[in-house]
Design an enzyme around this catalytic site. Structure first.
Site, mmCIF file in Angstrom:
data_model
loop_
_atom_site.group_PDB
_atom_site.id
_atom_site.type_symbol
_atom_site.label_atom_id
_atom_site.label_comp_id
_atom_site.label_asym_id
_atom_site.label_seq_id
_atom_site.Cartn_x
_atom_site.Cartn_y
_atom_site.Cartn_z
ATOM 1 N N PRO A 122 34.688 5.081 25.397
ATOM 2 C CA PRO A 122 33.586 5.196 26.365
ATOM 3 C C PRO A 122 32.290 5.623 25.689
ATOM 4 O O PRO A 122 31.215 5.485 26.276
ATOM 5 C CB PRO A 122 34.079 6.255 27.357
ATOM 6 N N GLU A 149 41.795 12.474 23.404
ATOM 7 C CA GLU A 149 40.345 12.691 23.263
ATOM 8 C C GLU A 149 39.731 11.773 22.216
ATOM 9 O O GLU A 149 38.600 11.972 21.807
ATOM 10 C CB GLU A 149 40.065 14.158 22.910
ATOM 11 N N ARG A 191 38.698 -16.812 25.654
ATOM 12 C CA ARG A 191 38.365 -17.925 26.554
ATOM 13 C C ARG A 191 37.163 -18.729 26.047
ATOM 14 O O ARG A 191 36.955 -19.853 26.472
ATOM 15 C CB ARG A 191 38.147 -17.446 27.996
ATOM 16 N N ASP A 206 28.888 -19.809 33.148
ATOM 17 C CA ASP A 206 29.350 -18.463 33.484
ATOM 18 C C ASP A 206 28.200 -17.558 33.894
ATOM 19 O O ASP A 206 27.090 -17.712 33.404
ATOM 20 C CB ASP A 206 29.937 -17.768 32.238
HETATM 21 N N1 ADE Z 1 38.583 4.082 26.428
HETATM 22 C C1 ADE Z 1 38.486 4.922 27.469
HETATM 23 N N2 ADE Z 1 37.509 4.554 28.300
HETATM 24 C C2 ADE Z 1 36.950 3.421 27.767
HETATM 25 C C3 ADE Z 1 35.887 2.589 28.154
HETATM 26 N N3 ADE Z 1 35.161 2.785 29.254
HETATM 27 N N4 ADE Z 1 35.602 1.524 27.367
HETATM 28 C C4 ADE Z 1 36.303 1.320 26.241
HETATM 29 N N5 ADE Z 1 37.309 2.077 25.832
HETATM 30 C C5 ADE Z 1 37.648 3.135 26.583
#
Ligand code: ADE
Length: 278
Positions: A122, A149, A191, A206
């Site tokens: 994230p 984590e 794809r 797309d």
């Molecule tokens: N791992 C945990 N959350 C994630 C996200 N939003 N994007 C990519 N990998 C992740």
């Protein structure tokens, strides 16, 4: 293209054997190797994580396990499990096999022999359609799935010697680990490989490929539960239909994702449509 995924949950990647990706595997366009990270763990408990330096909640994945795993996968010496296709697709033409686009061989996207290492997190750069397009030209992509984590940062820093490394996020929310993100990213990439989707127009139109969201689509019957298909779609006038589709894409983008319009080259006619929709 070869994809290798390193994970502590190899079964999570099983969906890659199905549908369009399964077909690509069957056609020999795609090979997917899945590697259980615990195979590189050295203690009796096969542990892959430890408490974070500096304190705090959760666990951090250990560099002594990830380092050798990524070395072996980059070198092609890790056996892992090679996924087979879930279904025999080849005998059955698919609905999108319209133009029969030939498969092609691949060259590394950035003039380099190093494989691409994608680390879903994230905290990474947002993954976009442009990334999917660029990475569909890669020969070898390795995915490192973190849990808990995350992975000790030195693993990513060190991997840059053997890989081109990209840390990417699939959205502003937190998943339990990288596996689902890998499914998303792999599907978006595969794809786009010529010969996988069959009909090239399917992805030329797309959402995002021209910077706009795709407008609505309709099929038979002409009237369903009292709702009619827009009459322009029966006009037989391709220019009119294309203009209508562009208008719908513009209006939907304006309503749902207006910030995307900042990156689209708008004609005066496009601008007039947007003004009428305000
Ligand atoms: N791992 C945990 N959350 C994630 C996200 N939003 N994007 C990519 N990998 C992740």
């Amino acid at each position: 293209m070869r994809l290798d995924v390193v994970t502590i949950f190899p079964e999570y990647l099983d969906p890659l054997r199905h549908a369009l990706l399964g077909k690509a595997i069957e056609q020999g366009i795609l090979t997917v190797g899945v590697h259980d990270l615990r195979g590189w763990a050295t203690d009796v408990h096969k542990s892959v994580d430890d408490s974070p330096y500096g304190g705090g909640p959760g666990m951090v994945m250990k560099p002594e396990v990830w380092g050798p795993a990524l070395d072996d996968v980059a070198a092609g010496t890790a056996e892992g499990q090679v996924l087979d296709s879930s279904l025999p697709h080849l005998a059955k033409p698919r609905h999108d096999d319209i133009e029969g686009v030939a498969a092609r061989t691949y060259e590394s996207g950035e003039d380099s022999d190093l494989p691409l290492l994608i680390v879903p997190t994230p905290a990474g750069q947002p993954f976009t359609q442009a990334d999917a397009q660029a990475w569909s030209n890669e020969e070898h992509i390795v995915f490192a799935c973190g849990r808990y984590e995350g992975i000790d940062q030195r693993v990513v820093d060190d991997a840059a010697q053997r890989y081109r490394v990209r840390e990417v996020s699939i959205g502003d929310y937190v998943l339990i680990g990288g596996e689902v993100a890998v499914l998303v990213i792999a599907e978006a990439i595969v794809r786009l490989i010529p010969g996988v989707l069959g009909n090239r127009r399917s992805h030329e139109e797309d959402s995002f490929s021209d910077g706009l969201l795709e407008g609505p689509s309709y099929t038979k019957p002409r009237v369903w539960r009292g709702l009619e298909v827009p009459p322009v779609l029966f006009s037989g006038n391709h220019a009119l239909v294309d203009r209508w589709r562009r208008d719908q894409a513009l209006l939907r983008t304006q309503a749902v994702r207006p910030e995307l319009l900042n990156h689209v080259a708008l004609t005066p006619q496009d601008q007039a449509v947007l003004d009428s929709g305000r």
